[in-house]
Design an enzyme around this catalytic site. Structure first.
Site, PDB file in Angstrom:
ATOM      1  N   LYS A   1     -57.777 -63.557  -0.763  1.00 20.46           N
ATOM      2  CA  LYS A   1     -56.782 -63.895   0.261  1.00 20.46           C
ATOM      3  C   LYS A   1     -57.251 -63.312   1.595  1.00 20.46           C
ATOM      4  CE  LYS A   1     -52.709 -61.708   0.848  1.00 20.46           C
ATOM      5  NZ  LYS A   1     -52.558 -61.449   2.293  1.00 20.46           N
TER       6      LYS A   1
ATOM      7  N   ASP B   1     -53.692 -66.697   4.317  1.00 16.32           N
ATOM      8  CA  ASP B   1     -52.304 -66.203   4.388  1.00 16.32           C
ATOM      9  C   ASP B   1     -51.951 -65.896   5.848  1.00 16.32           C
ATOM     10  OD1 ASP B   1     -49.862 -64.944   3.804  1.00 16.32           O
ATOM     11  OD2 ASP B   1     -50.827 -63.053   3.244  1.00 16.32           O
TER      12      ASP B   1
ATOM     13  N   LYS C   1     -49.070 -67.259   7.292  1.00 18.22           N
ATOM     14  CA  LYS C   1     -47.594 -67.251   7.379  1.00 18.22           C
ATOM     15  C   LYS C   1     -47.092 -67.867   8.683  1.00 18.22           C
ATOM     16  CE  LYS C   1     -46.992 -62.954   4.698  1.00 18.22           C
ATOM     17  NZ  LYS C   1     -48.345 -62.412   4.657  1.00 18.22           N
TER      18      LYS C   1
ATOM     19  N   ASP D   1     -43.009 -71.291  13.381  1.00 18.23           N
ATOM     20  CA  ASP D   1     -42.824 -71.722  14.774  1.00 18.23           C
ATOM     21  C   ASP D   1     -42.067 -73.051  14.729  1.00 18.23           C
ATOM     22  OD1 ASP D   1     -43.200 -72.142  17.596  1.00 18.23           O
ATOM     23  OD2 ASP D   1     -45.037 -70.968  17.505  1.00 18.23           O
TER      24      ASP D   1
ATOM     25  N   THR E   1     -42.169 -59.140   0.419  1.00 18.56           N
ATOM     26  CA  THR E   1     -41.946 -58.154  -0.650  1.00 18.56           C
ATOM     27  C   THR E   1     -41.768 -56.744  -0.086  1.00 18.56           C
ATOM     28  OG1 THR E   1     -44.343 -58.297  -0.943  1.00 18.56           O
ATOM     29  CG2 THR E   1     -42.977 -59.361  -2.590  1.00 18.56           C
TER      30      THR E   1
ATOM     31  N   ARG F   1     -54.040 -53.300  -2.172  1.00 15.86           N
ATOM     32  CA  ARG F   1     -54.458 -51.902  -2.222  1.00 15.86           C
ATOM     33  C   ARG F   1     -54.739 -51.349  -3.611  1.00 15.86           C
ATOM     34  NH1 ARG F   1     -49.869 -50.559   2.099  1.00 15.86           N
ATOM     35  NH2 ARG F   1     -49.082 -52.433   1.072  1.00 15.86           N
TER      36      ARG F   1
HETATM   37  O1  C5P Z   1     -51.907 -53.987  -0.575  1.00 15.28           O
HETATM   38  P1  C5P Z   1     -50.866 -54.906  -1.146  1.00 15.28           P
HETATM   39  O2  C5P Z   1     -51.106 -55.253  -2.615  1.00 15.28           O
HETATM   40  O3  C5P Z   1     -49.458 -54.437  -0.899  1.00 15.28           O
HETATM   41  O4  C5P Z   1     -51.080 -56.274  -0.332  1.00 15.28           O
HETATM   42  C1  C5P Z   1     -50.210 -57.355  -0.464  1.00 15.28           C
HETATM   43  C2  C5P Z   1     -50.712 -58.486   0.368  1.00 15.28           C
HETATM   44  O5  C5P Z   1     -49.849 -59.602   0.213  1.00 15.28           O
HETATM   45  C3  C5P Z   1     -50.800 -58.201   1.852  1.00 15.28           C
HETATM   46  O6  C5P Z   1     -51.969 -58.849   2.338  1.00 15.28           O
HETATM   47  C4  C5P Z   1     -49.561 -58.839   2.445  1.00 15.28           C
HETATM   48  O7  C5P Z   1     -49.788 -59.338   3.738  1.00 15.28           O
HETATM   49  C5  C5P Z   1     -49.315 -59.986   1.479  1.00 15.28           C
HETATM   50  N1  C5P Z   1     -47.941 -60.442   1.344  1.00 15.28           N
HETATM   51  C6  C5P Z   1     -46.912 -59.627   0.928  1.00 15.28           C
HETATM   52  N2  C5P Z   1     -45.635 -60.109   0.824  1.00 15.28           N
HETATM   53  C7  C5P Z   1     -45.379 -61.386   1.103  1.00 15.28           C
HETATM   54  C8  C5P Z   1     -46.415 -62.219   1.520  1.00 15.28           C
HETATM   55  C9  C5P Z   1     -47.697 -61.718   1.613  1.00 15.28           C
HETATM   56  O8  C5P Z   1     -47.157 -58.461   0.628  1.00 15.28           O
HETATM   57  N3  C5P Z   1     -44.160 -61.863   0.929  1.00 15.28           N
END
Ligand code: C5P
Length: 230
Positions: free
Chosen positions: A32, A59, A61, A64, A116, A208
């Site tokens: 991603k 991603d 998002k 607009d 999330t 992460r």
């Molecule tokens: O590091 P981590 O596992 O928290 O990363 C989650 C990834 O998913 C990030 O790149 C974040 O931008 C993305 N994301 C998210 N929640 C959403 C949509 C995308 O955490 N609803």
């Protein structure tokens, strides 16, 4: 529809990203690309990763007015990504414009329901949405499906509700996933890959827990094992 683990490559340069992915050898994980990397490197990073054999979820998002989103999505359509997204909060007309921009392409177009990192309390107290998280996600997902999109981004905790409302073929792409014992960081609605699987997620997005691991390849394998291979 293939279940898969998507690695969130939240890096600030192509070099950092390639150094990270080199550790995976011949494995070509689904990756991603988010705002950080895309804004740093531009569309070329997508072409590079595709040429290296990775599937790419872009991603960005988008959120607009429908005209702007439709035109921007038409530009992104030229990149040949496997998945890309908009915010469901942009409403139905905007999502229809996004779907139209990708009509006839194989790219999956999905919508973010609620981030999330958003808690139930923030939903009510800051965003002034009076419905509970699950009802909000269900409703946004239904709007996305009716607008012609392929699925949504939600927490694994809402995947079953989305499938119940929108059907089992409507995709749930779920960030907010942590290997047991890892820090939640800024995420609020999190589960392990094993629980995401039990809850019916189609794709998990893991950042992460893999990128910050001492051994990212081992962490990726653990996610795959819990989510797919058990
Ligand atoms: O590091 P981590 O596992 O928290 O990363 C989650 C990834 O998913 C990030 O790149 C974040 O931008 C993305 N994301 C998210 N929640 C959403 C949509 C995308 O955490 N609803």
């Amino acid at each position: 529809m293939g279940k898969d683990v998507i690695i969130a490559c939240d890096f600030s340069s192509a070099k950092e990203t390639m150094d990270f992915l080199d550790r995976f050898g011949d494995l070509k994980p689904y990756v991603k690309i988010g705002m950080e990397l895309f804004y740093a490197e531009g569309p070329q990073i997508v072409r590079t990763l595709k040429a290296r054999g990775h599937k790419v979820f872009l991603d960005l998002k988008l959120h607009d007015i429908p005209n702007t989103v439709g035109k921007a999505m038409s530009v992104l359509n030229g990149l040949g990504v496997d998945m890309c997204n908009v915010h469901a909060a942009g409403a139905s007309e905007m999502m229809q414009a996004a779907a139209k921009a990708f009509a006839g392409s194989d790219t999956l177009v999905i919508a973010v329901t609620q981030l999330t990192s958003t808690s139930e309390a923030q939903l009510h107290d800051e965003l002034l949405i009076s419905s509970c998280m699950e009802e909000t996600v269900r409703s946004y997902a239904l709007n996305a499906r009716n607008a012609g999109l392929d699925g949504v981004v939600c927490s694994p905790l809402e995947a079953a509700a989305v499938h119940e409302t929108c059907g089992k073929d409507f995709l749930t792409v779920t960030p907010g996933v942590r290997l047991a014992g890892d820090s939640k960081g800024d995420q609020k609605r999190v589960t392990t890959p094993a629980i995401a699987r039990e809850l019916g997620s189609d794709y998990i997005v893991v950042g992460r827990s893999i990128t910050g691991a001492g051994d990212p390849l081992q962490a990726y394998r653990k996610c795959m094992e819990e989510f797919i291979d058990r």
